[in-house]
Design a protein around this motif. Sequence first.
Motif, PDB file in Angstrom:
ATOM      1  N   UNK C 187       0.877  -1.362   0.038  1.00  0.00           N
ATOM      2  CA  UNK C 187      -0.071  -0.219   0.224  1.00  0.00           C
ATOM      3  C   UNK C 187       0.644   0.431  -0.310  1.00  0.00           C
ATOM      4  N   UNK C 188      -0.044   2.471  -0.658  1.00  0.00           N
ATOM      5  CA  UNK C 188       1.274   3.540  -0.944  1.00  0.00           C
ATOM      6  C   UNK C 188       1.056   4.467   0.701  1.00  0.00           C
ATOM      7  N   UNK C 189       1.630   4.517   1.892  1.00  0.00           N
ATOM      8  CA  UNK C 189       0.831   4.991   3.315  1.00  0.00           C
ATOM      9  C   UNK C 189       1.950   6.233   2.887  1.00  0.00           C
ATOM     10  N   UNK C 190       0.476   7.551   3.309  1.00  0.00           N
ATOM     11  CA  UNK C 190       1.292   8.509   3.859  1.00  0.00           C
ATOM     12  C   UNK C 190       1.319   9.465   2.195  1.00  0.00           C
ATOM     13  N   UNK C 191       0.770   8.868   0.973  1.00  0.00           N
ATOM     14  CA  UNK C 191       0.364  10.278  -0.349  1.00  0.00           C
ATOM     15  C   UNK C 191      -0.574  11.088   0.008  1.00  0.00           C
ATOM     16  N   UNK C 192      -0.274  12.136  -0.558  1.00  0.00           N
ATOM     17  CA  UNK C 192      -0.967  13.150  -0.279  1.00  0.00           C
ATOM     18  C   UNK C 192      -1.564  12.903  -1.058  1.00  0.00           C
ATOM     19  N   UNK C 193      -3.428  13.530  -1.198  1.00  0.00           N
ATOM     20  CA  UNK C 193      -4.267  13.940  -1.983  1.00  0.00           C
ATOM     21  C   UNK C 193      -4.941  14.390  -2.176  1.00  0.00           C
ATOM     22  N   UNK C 194      -5.891  14.760  -3.158  1.00  0.00           N
ATOM     23  CA  UNK C 194      -6.598  15.715  -2.792  1.00  0.00           C
ATOM     24  C   UNK C 194      -7.860  15.548  -4.210  1.00  0.00           C
ATOM     25  N   UNK C 195      -8.774  16.159  -3.603  1.00  0.00           N
ATOM     26  CA  UNK C 195     -10.043  15.885  -4.464  1.00  0.00           C
ATOM     27  C   UNK C 195     -10.739  17.210  -4.741  1.00  0.00           C
ATOM     28  N   UNK C 196     -11.004  17.060  -6.163  1.00  0.00           N
ATOM     29  CA  UNK C 196     -11.252  18.389  -6.470  1.00  0.00           C
ATOM     30  C   UNK C 196     -12.978  18.371  -7.460  1.00  0.00           C
ATOM     31  N   UNK C 197     -13.508  18.836  -7.061  1.00  0.00           N
ATOM     32  CA  UNK C 197     -15.242  18.763  -7.741  1.00  0.00           C
ATOM     33  C   UNK C 197     -14.739  20.053  -8.705  1.00  0.00           C
ATOM     34  N   UNK C 198     -15.324  19.422 -10.082  1.00  0.00           N
ATOM     35  CA  UNK C 198     -15.244  20.365 -11.578  1.00  0.00           C
ATOM     36  C   UNK C 198     -16.908  20.728 -11.612  1.00  0.00           C
ATOM     37  N   UNK C 199     -16.797  21.661 -12.493  1.00  0.00           N
ATOM     38  CA  UNK C 199     -18.058  22.606 -12.945  1.00  0.00           C
ATOM     39  C   UNK C 199     -18.555  23.695 -11.646  1.00  0.00           C
ATOM     40  N   UNK C 200     -20.198  23.547 -12.038  1.00  0.00           N
ATOM     41  CA  UNK C 200     -20.682  24.411 -11.125  1.00  0.00           C
ATOM     42  C   UNK C 200     -21.084  24.062 -10.242  1.00  0.00           C
ATOM     43  N   UNK C 201     -21.081  23.742  -8.766  1.00  0.00           N
ATOM     44  CA  UNK C 201     -21.530  23.131  -7.339  1.00  0.00           C
ATOM     45  C   UNK C 201     -22.966  23.961  -7.075  1.00  0.00           C
TER      46      UNK C 201
END
Lengths: 289, 289, 289, 289
Positions: C187-201
């Motif tokens: 498993x890749x532990x300690x990896x930084x991840x971001x989630x972005x919502x695309x479009x207009x919400x």
Amino acid sequence: MPASLAAVGASKEAFVQAVGGCYEKSPWVAERAFAQGPFASVSSIAAAMKQTLAEATDDEVLSLLRAHPDLAGRAALQGDVTAESAAEQAKAGLRSLTGEELSKLTSLNERYTAKFGFPFILAVRNASKRVIFASLERRMAGDLMEERAEALAQVHKIAWLRLLDAVEGNGKGFLTCHVLDVASGTPAAGMSVTLTRLGDHGDLPSSYAFTTNADGRLDGPALKGPDFCAGAYEWTFHVGEYFAATGVATAPTPFLGDVPIRFGIDNPEEHYHVPLLCSPWTFSTYRGS
Amino acid sequence: MPASLAAVGASKEAFVQAVGGCYEKSPWVAERAFAQGPFASVSSIAAAMKQTLAEATDDEVLSLLRAHPDLAGRAALQGDVTAESAAEQAKAGLRSLTGEELSKLTSLNERYTAKFGFPFILAVRNASKRVIFASLERRMAGDLMEERAEALAQVHKIAWLRLLDAVEGNGKGFLTCHVLDVASGTPAAGMSVTLTRLGDHGDLPSSYAFTTNADGRLDGPALKGPDFCAGAYEWTFHVGEYFAATGVATAPTPFLGDVPIRFGIDNPEEHYHVPLLCSPWTFSTYRGS
Amino acid sequence: MPASLAAVGASKEAFVQAVGGCYEKSPWVAERAFAQGPFASVSSIAAAMKQTLAEATDDEVLSLLRAHPDLAGRAALQGDVTAESAAEQAKAGLRSLTGEELSKLTSLNERYTAKFGFPFILAVRNASKRVIFASLERRMAGDLMEERAEALAQVHKIAWLRLLDAVEGNGKGFLTCHVLDVASGTPAAGMSVTLTRLGDHGDLPSSYAFTTNADGRLDGPALKGPDFCAGAYEWTFHVGEYFAATGVATAPTPFLGDVPIRFGIDNPEEHYHVPLLCSPWTFSTYRGS
Amino acid sequence: MPASLAAVGASKEAFVQAVGGCYEKSPWVAERAFAQGPFASVSSIAAAMKQTLAEATDDEVLSLLRAHPDLAGRAALQGDVTAESAAEQAKAGLRSLTGEELSKLTSLNERYTAKFGFPFILAVRNASKRVIFASLERRMAGDLMEERAEALAQVHKIAWLRLLDAVEGNGKGFLTCHVLDVASGTPAAGMSVTLTRLGDHGDLPSSYAFTTNADGRLDGPALKGPDFCAGAYEWTFHVGEYFAATGVATAPTPFLGDVPIRFGIDNPEEHYHVPLLCSPWTFSTYRGS
């Protein structure tokens, strides 16, 4: 017969008796590592001995490297090596070298030792002649620092294989599976899967049959406990049948029919997740978690 | 013995004689398709017959669907089906159905025919009993439009398999390979690879040995010409040996040793590129180009 | 504003009022489907209406297909289409066709309708002009049975998109992630991840930050409840940073640095698992489970 | 402005002037490597200097390691480091450390140097603070042999990045692409693809548009010659549009729409093949050949 963790941990003497041969002619590694116990797993014994070497002096490490026999060298030919070394060299086919191969190997070994100051070390149990020659030529070209690091890595591999023969695992490892249909983006439900153990494993069953559930998984581990031992295994996934039944378009002679996935279990105290991703035209696997 | 493309194209009579049985009891498909010739490949004959059906009337297509015997039905049991149908049903093990299975299949067939107005059609040569029952239940639930489209797709599959038995290919297909080491981002050079033909192929060799070149490819096609026929094959990639020789860190008992990749060739007139992407912990394959 | 499941299910009248427009000018689909309630999810409403059509007569289905306006046709230009159709056609850029494109589209539409007996139907909300022209030319070449099946599939897609606008989901869907390091098989532990919502919400946050845990997963769902709506999203996995920190050999300018994975959520009532498999030289993703 | 290969190779003096700073305060590496010329590529200069170090004595290598400044150490703060080191440390954000971070880093550096006898070395140009701290903690735990090998690997990375700034490449590298549709097992023909250069690249175009041909490839290299420089790039593959046009079943809001693939070019003298394998529910890429 491997000893139990309990028996091995009963005393320093028992410990060194059981695992003192893991590092070639260097029982001091086991002696010092014992203090890191008690040990709840074979893995933690391995880690303790590795840590011991990380804390050893340069000279001690060098002595350990120098304690290894030449591969197929004069000592091996005369039987003057540890029983473990002899067995490992035999499994790699080193007793069946041709005269030319033996002479080439001897010469490479001598050049290697002259350059680096310690003999060429390779965990040979699963190595072939081809691997041995290719490794020797590649590593001959390295610099000393890199090569000492690689030699030590090989020594740790050898120790692990000997340790697994010497001590019973803690039985906590197990094997799971998951099949995803990447053509439709869903779990592959209802796929027939078999698991076969390759090689000789005494009384253990050699084959197991499963069907994936609605989530594309097997109901529970495919193997666990004493059935789950180090060695080679093979899944067979009935991919062609699955796609034919679900109605995904495939060729009249499908590109993928019964898909074998062969893999090795190195540490029977760990969880191995070995999934399949498939469409009618591609598949992949990996060690998951 | 399949006929040559030249012999098949010599006259409309020869053409219909050779391929008129591809579509069940419907030689009119071959008769009309002949005008699209001359044909330089089996693939183009298949395309011409498919095109003929795309241009046929709804009633003609329906007649074709209705010309198919019930799978394992009364006609099959009494031998009253075409030789092609009988052989295909035999290969799928339909002659070995238990009484219960036969009765279930008959009942499903009747319900299917009552719902859709034509019998259940499945290209059974590579199908198992499990596929047949699963497909029948799934397709029973479909709507008429979907199901007519799927039935026709099955008819085209059956026709292709019969066509390959009837006419020799043009010999232009071939098989290639490529191995990439995704742990180091380079071609996997010097990897030992074998190719095995599965099943019974008369006088053809059953096994071929290769070594990947500096670009991770084989020097030239692995198979071409008459050696490259439809059927099942298996690569064995000596991945464990490769990583051991190149010095990438692997487990003492490697996760990947000898990696089998089993695949089917459906159209021997096409190029099949079947590569391997691998690290010590993952591999994948796909039909490439 | 979408209505709640409770409000929609309160009476047949409320149900038809809310979802009667999902199938173009065919409120009878909703009327008949209502009897399959009560409905605990938008997905089950969709399934009920689909089932209704599977049980409808051929003539009823044909009427439904014929109820659709021509894409960018005279009716659309004169405003004589349902509000849903007008909005969908506008989003696909069909109002901005050049004169030449419009004339080509009109001509293709006419030929299509003449061949099949119903207008060309495509779920255009996410389609571009390029898709529309390519689809029209491809589908024009199909046979009637295939094309009726495909037209109906498009009708179901349109209905689903309209349904999501009309009724609130049951809030049971969520998004998870998993990162595996296929260079080391862990498993890749300690990896930084971001989630972005695309479009207009509207009021929803547009970005979320995570770090993978020891099993390579996020602690809990990345999104769930009302935050988890249909639309496009993008993970960014800090793969380059991860490998640099763990000491796996990479290039001075790494092949993989920040890895974006863009994906769409179609059904917010389902679980979406969108993992990453990566080495320094490869990565892949898929919809998992 | 980087010098040309011809200018750099004109004399030993010119050579050392141009590349003598690649190895920190150790122009002797360039001096000795010069004899391995003439050099037809930047890559061969790098290889010659690496070879020089492989043949150097342990003491010379140790001196080289010791010639490196502490990361963000007193020397750096007082400007007493080479211009190259200062620029690299600035790019990594080491000038913006908080007081606490600086003090932690200084303390870790001191412990590291005390343990290993040389300062902590990391190719920081593409490193973040997070990578620096994570690497320091991980490497602190290693043994001397491993750590000297890793320190030297970092030194070679630093040298390569400096070398690319100092000398123009030979212009022989290029970028290619290939898109395979693993849902249908065919090349993805007619897919729209764009390539964007990330970062600041002076006068070079930032974006290029392509369409895949019948074999799923671009007609010719996407980039070559001076346009093909080290740095970060991004493909955008219009996967959603492709599947919509070809009629493969997808979700109303497709799982894959426009798929970005971000990748780095490290050696502009090499061929980079960066393909895409995709179905509507999965995709992968890798450095191919």
